[in-house]
Write a protein that holds these residues in place. Structure first.
Motif, PDB file in Angstrom:
ATOM      1  N   ALA A 282       0.834  -1.203   0.000  1.00 46.78           N
ATOM      2  CA  ALA A 282       0.000   0.000   0.000  1.00 46.78           C
ATOM      3  C   ALA A 282       0.872   1.257   0.000  1.00 46.78           C
ATOM      4  O   ALA A 282       0.526   2.264  -0.630  1.00 46.78           O
ATOM      5  N   ALA A 283       2.005   1.196   0.692  1.00 43.44           N
ATOM      6  CA  ALA A 283       2.913   2.352   0.751  1.00 43.44           C
ATOM      7  C   ALA A 283       3.915   2.369  -0.413  1.00 43.44           C
ATOM      8  O   ALA A 283       4.644   3.340  -0.574  1.00 43.44           O
ATOM      9  N   GLY A 284       3.954   1.302  -1.200  1.00 39.65           N
ATOM     10  CA  GLY A 284       4.847   1.257  -2.348  1.00 39.65           C
ATOM     11  C   GLY A 284       6.271   0.877  -2.021  1.00 39.65           C
ATOM     12  O   GLY A 284       7.176   1.095  -2.829  1.00 39.65           O
ATOM     13  N   PHE A 285       6.515   0.264  -0.875  1.00 41.68           N
ATOM     14  CA  PHE A 285       7.881  -0.063  -0.443  1.00 41.68           C
ATOM     15  C   PHE A 285       8.225  -1.546  -0.494  1.00 41.68           C
ATOM     16  O   PHE A 285       9.362  -1.909  -0.234  1.00 41.68           O
ATOM     17  N   TRP A 286       7.267  -2.383  -0.780  1.00 45.06           N
ATOM     18  CA  TRP A 286       7.521  -3.825  -0.715  1.00 45.06           C
ATOM     19  C   TRP A 286       8.567  -4.247  -1.749  1.00 45.06           C
ATOM     20  O   TRP A 286       8.552  -3.819  -2.901  1.00 45.06           O
ATOM     21  N   VAL A 287       9.493  -5.080  -1.318  1.00 47.31           N
ATOM     22  CA  VAL A 287      10.517  -5.667  -2.182  1.00 47.31           C
ATOM     23  C   VAL A 287      10.498  -7.175  -1.914  1.00 47.31           C
ATOM     24  O   VAL A 287      10.521  -7.597  -0.759  1.00 47.31           O
ATOM     25  N   LYS A 288      10.432  -7.962  -2.995  1.00 51.31           N
ATOM     26  CA  LYS A 288      10.427  -9.427  -2.817  1.00 51.31           C
ATOM     27  C   LYS A 288      11.695  -9.889  -2.184  1.00 51.31           C
ATOM     28  O   LYS A 288      12.748  -9.381  -2.342  1.00 51.31           O
TER      29      LYS A 288
END
Length: 192
Positions: free
Chosen positions: A186-192
């Motif tokens: 949702a915040a645009g920070f996720w990294v696999k």
């Protein structure tokens, strides 16, 4: 959760990550979007967090850099950057736990009610903790309390704050995403 409690959880998260940094990595480059410096390094980012920690007692008392910036040219990290950061973090924690807050927090980018100001400061710390840990391969997860607090105080403003450049574009969460992953997407920070 009160916004000051959210801040304390986020401040503990960034400290947890900073305390796990190997000093040998201080000169490592970090993404340019983390800093306004031409060639930002991890030590520079730690220095930025130290500067922010130093300001916490003043900010929550209603003071601003426009009143005079005693930390602008100070060497806040000294010979032991992590220990110096921790000391500033301790001081900030004591000030916040004391509970005596100005009604308005005065940042360089504007004045905000205390609760929103705490949410701003928590946002920076929480997502930097995650980003630094991911960048360096440090095992780290946002605590359930921090996730809940960010979902309460920050996620409802994500699209608005995205327009200001606070967040990158949202990411579609995987179908099996846990609470942390959904928040980070949702915040645009996720990294696999």
């Amino acid at each position: 959760m009160n916004a000051d409690e959210l801040f304390l959880h986020a401040d503990a998260a960034i400290r947890e990550v900073i305390d796990k940094i190997d000093p040998a990595d201080f000169s490592a480059p970090v993404p340019k979007e983390w800093s306004q410096l031409e060639s930002p390094t991890l030590l520079g980012i730690i220095g930025r967090h130290a500067y922010d920690e130093a300001w916490i007692p003043d900010v929550i008392a209603g003071r601003a850099a426009a009143d005079g910036d005693q930390y602008a040219d100070a060497d806040l990290l000294g010979d032991d950057p992590i220990a110096s950061y921790d000391a500033l973090n301790d001081r900030a924690t004591v000030a916040v736990r004391a509970g005596d807050f100005a009604e308005t927090f005065r940042f360089t980018y504007g004045d905000y009610p205390a609760a929103e100001g705490f949410a701003h400061m928590a946002t920076y710390r929480a997502f930097q903790a995650y980003s630094i840990a991911k960048h360096l391969g440090i095992p780290f997860h946002l605590s359930p309390e921090l996730i809940d607090g960010l979902n309460e105080h920050v996620t409802p403003h994500a699209d608005e704050w995205r327009q200001w450049g606070v967040f990158p574009p949202a990411i579609e969460a995987p179908a099996d995403a846990d609470d942390e992953t959904r928040l980070l997407c949702a915040a645009g920070f996720w990294v696999k």
